[in-house]
Design a protein around this motif. Structure first.
Motif, mmCIF file in Angstrom:
data_model
loop_
_atom_site.group_PDB
_atom_site.id
_atom_site.type_symbol
_atom_site.label_atom_id
_atom_site.label_comp_id
_atom_site.label_asym_id
_atom_site.label_seq_id
_atom_site.Cartn_x
_atom_site.Cartn_y
_atom_site.Cartn_z
ATOM 1 N N ILE A 1 0.938 -1.233 -0.016
ATOM 2 C CA ILE A 1 -0.083 -0.025 -0.041
ATOM 3 C C ILE A 1 0.994 1.206 -0.099
ATOM 4 C CG2 ILE A 1 -1.646 1.160 1.285
ATOM 5 C CD1 ILE A 1 -2.325 -1.374 2.561
ATOM 6 N N SER A 2 0.471 2.125 -0.914
ATOM 7 C CA SER A 2 1.507 3.284 -1.074
ATOM 8 C C SER A 2 0.372 4.547 -0.962
ATOM 9 C CB SER A 2 2.413 3.421 -2.465
ATOM 10 O OG SER A 2 1.328 3.273 -3.365
ATOM 11 N N VAL A 3 0.828 5.447 -0.039
ATOM 12 C CA VAL A 3 0.132 6.774 0.130
ATOM 13 C C VAL A 3 1.077 7.928 -0.062
ATOM 14 C CG1 VAL A 3 -1.147 7.896 2.049
ATOM 15 C CG2 VAL A 3 -1.064 5.454 2.081
ATOM 16 N N TYR A 4 0.454 8.729 -0.786
ATOM 17 C CA TYR A 4 1.033 10.024 -1.264
ATOM 18 C C TYR A 4 0.294 11.198 -0.922
ATOM 19 C CZ TYR A 4 4.645 6.947 -3.725
ATOM 20 O OH TYR A 4 5.360 6.141 -4.033
ATOM 21 N N GLY A 5 0.718 12.119 -0.099
ATOM 22 C CA GLY A 5 -0.036 13.406 -0.017
ATOM 23 C C GLY A 5 0.347 14.523 0.553
ATOM 24 N N TYR B 1 4.088 13.943 1.940
ATOM 25 C CA TYR B 1 4.293 12.857 2.924
ATOM 26 C C TYR B 1 4.116 11.422 2.114
ATOM 27 C CZ TYR B 1 3.621 10.082 7.083
ATOM 28 O OH TYR B 1 3.712 9.381 8.291
ATOM 29 N N VAL B 2 5.011 10.678 2.361
ATOM 30 C CA VAL B 2 5.050 9.247 1.870
ATOM 31 C C VAL B 2 4.932 8.209 2.595
ATOM 32 C CG1 VAL B 2 6.022 7.830 0.046
ATOM 33 C CG2 VAL B 2 6.462 10.298 -0.357
ATOM 34 N N MET B 3 3.860 7.237 2.305
ATOM 35 C CA MET B 3 3.892 5.955 3.566
ATOM 36 C C MET B 3 4.033 4.737 2.580
ATOM 37 S SD MET B 3 1.680 4.714 6.642
ATOM 38 C CE MET B 3 -0.160 4.905 5.714
ATOM 39 N N MET B 4 4.895 3.811 2.725
ATOM 40 C CA MET B 4 4.840 2.543 2.089
ATOM 41 C C MET B 4 4.439 1.675 3.200
ATOM 42 S SD MET B 4 5.795 3.583 -0.946
ATOM 43 C CE MET B 4 5.872 2.005 -1.910
ATOM 44 N N LEU B 5 3.660 0.636 2.867
ATOM 45 C CA LEU B 5 3.216 -0.206 4.231
ATOM 46 C C LEU B 5 2.957 -1.730 3.009
ATOM 47 C CD1 LEU B 5 0.459 0.729 6.342
ATOM 48 C CD2 LEU B 5 0.411 -1.501 5.338
ATOM 49 N N GLU B 6 3.575 -2.494 3.792
ATOM 50 C CA GLU B 6 3.383 -4.168 3.372
ATOM 51 C C GLU B 6 2.488 -4.691 4.415
ATOM 52 O OE1 GLU B 6 7.007 -6.511 2.277
ATOM 53 O OE2 GLU B 6 6.090 -7.594 3.968
ATOM 54 N N ALA B 7 1.743 -5.371 4.020
ATOM 55 C CA ALA B 7 0.442 -6.071 4.911
ATOM 56 C C ALA B 7 0.091 -7.278 4.297
ATOM 57 C CB ALA B 7 -0.570 -5.051 4.962
ATOM 58 N N MET B 8 -0.327 -8.145 5.297
ATOM 59 C CA MET B 8 -0.849 -9.501 4.940
ATOM 60 C C MET B 8 -2.039 -9.433 5.052
ATOM 61 S SD MET B 8 0.259 -12.643 4.282
ATOM 62 C CE MET B 8 2.102 -12.551 4.689
ATOM 63 N N ILE C 1 -3.924 6.769 -2.820
ATOM 64 C CA ILE C 1 -3.567 5.568 -2.049
ATOM 65 C C ILE C 1 -3.622 4.517 -3.200
ATOM 66 C CG2 ILE C 1 -4.179 3.891 -0.384
ATOM 67 C CD1 ILE C 1 -5.479 6.011 1.096
ATOM 68 N N ASN C 2 -2.573 3.683 -3.173
ATOM 69 C CA ASN C 2 -2.398 2.485 -4.340
ATOM 70 C C ASN C 2 -2.228 1.538 -3.646
ATOM 71 O OD1 ASN C 2 -2.448 4.010 -6.851
ATOM 72 N ND2 ASN C 2 -0.893 4.942 -6.042
ATOM 73 N N VAL C 3 -2.859 0.255 -4.043
ATOM 74 C CA VAL C 3 -2.767 -1.245 -3.383
ATOM 75 C C VAL C 3 -2.523 -2.302 -4.535
ATOM 76 C CG1 VAL C 3 -3.983 -2.993 -2.427
ATOM 77 C CG2 VAL C 3 -4.635 -0.519 -1.845
ATOM 78 N N ARG C 4 -1.412 -2.808 -4.281
ATOM 79 C CA ARG C 4 -1.224 -4.173 -5.074
ATOM 80 C C ARG C 4 -0.610 -5.315 -4.680
ATOM 81 N NH1 ARG C 4 4.475 -4.306 -6.282
ATOM 82 N NH2 ARG C 4 5.680 -2.532 -5.738
ATOM 83 N N SER C 5 -0.970 -6.252 -5.095
ATOM 84 C CA SER C 5 -0.595 -7.695 -4.612
ATOM 85 C C SER C 5 1.063 -7.764 -4.880
ATOM 86 C CB SER C 5 -1.093 -8.721 -5.152
ATOM 87 O OG SER C 5 -0.881 -10.103 -4.657
ATOM 88 N N ILE C 6 1.592 -8.453 -3.978
ATOM 89 C CA ILE C 6 3.016 -8.800 -4.108
ATOM 90 C C ILE C 6 3.232 -10.123 -3.991
ATOM 91 C CG2 ILE C 6 4.078 -6.566 -3.979
ATOM 92 C CD1 ILE C 6 5.049 -7.056 -1.330
ATOM 93 N N THR C 7 2.008 -10.981 -3.796
ATOM 94 C CA THR C 7 2.369 -12.308 -3.445
ATOM 95 C C THR C 7 3.005 -13.095 -4.642
ATOM 96 O OG1 THR C 7 0.334 -12.223 -1.843
ATOM 97 C CG2 THR C 7 1.105 -14.364 -2.774
#
Length: 179
Positions: free
Chosen positions: A96-100, A137-144, A169-175
């Protein structure tokens, strides 16, 4: 084998990693897992180390005394058996990436939505980029994602936050795909 969690933080300068790992090498410790990063002007290290001989934190505190005099703070925690193992995480991994524009509450609101849905955060980094006049502000978040939840559901959840927080906000699968 005995395991310890070390947290080291202090004003950034060249040589911190070399100084810390030299102490660990001289103690006969092995670095099992680590994360190091620059947070503002502070360099932070989190390490899981193992030792066959050391079974308390005092030898670490003694060995790191000179490091602390150089302006670094060292915290040691003795791990209970099993505390060194990576958890058995199952599910889909998403980035999940968040920019703003920078404002209070971005991390809280995003992580609150994830927690309410039992989505486990496995990594999170934030940075302030851009200029002083136009900070971003940039937030990079890896979530399960737990079983029963998928990337599309998470995208819907984050779309609501995107409007509320006025951020991208962008969401992408990295599995990884199994071969």
């Amino acid at each position: 084998m005995h395991y310890f969690a070390l947290t080291i933080i202090g004003r950034d300068r060249p040589g911190i990693v070399a100084d810390v790992t030299e102490v660990l090498y001289r103690l006969g410790c092995n670095i099992a897992d680590s994360s190091c990063t620059l947070l503002g002007g502070q360099f932070a290290m989190i390490l899981i180390v193992s030792s066959p001989d050391i079974d308390s934190k005092q030898p670490f505190l003694d060995a790191f005394a000179n490091i602390e005099e150089s302006g670094l703070s060292v915290f040691v925690r003795v791990l209970k058996p099993g505390g060194e193992l990576s958890p058995d995480l199952r599910g889909e991994i998403c980035m999940i990436s968040v920019y703003g524009s920078d404002k209070p509450g971005i991390v809280y609101r995003v992580t609150q939505e994830l927690a309410h849905r039992q989505i486990n955060i496995t990594d999170l980094n934030t940075k302030l980029v851009g200029s002083q006049e136009r900070p971003v502000y940039v937030m990079m978040l890896e979530a399960m994602l737990p079983e029963g939840q998928d990337e599309d559901t998470l995208k819907e959840i984050m779309a609501g936050l995107k409007d509320e927080l006025q951020v991208d906000i962008n969401v992408r699968s990295i599995t990884p795909v199994e071969l």
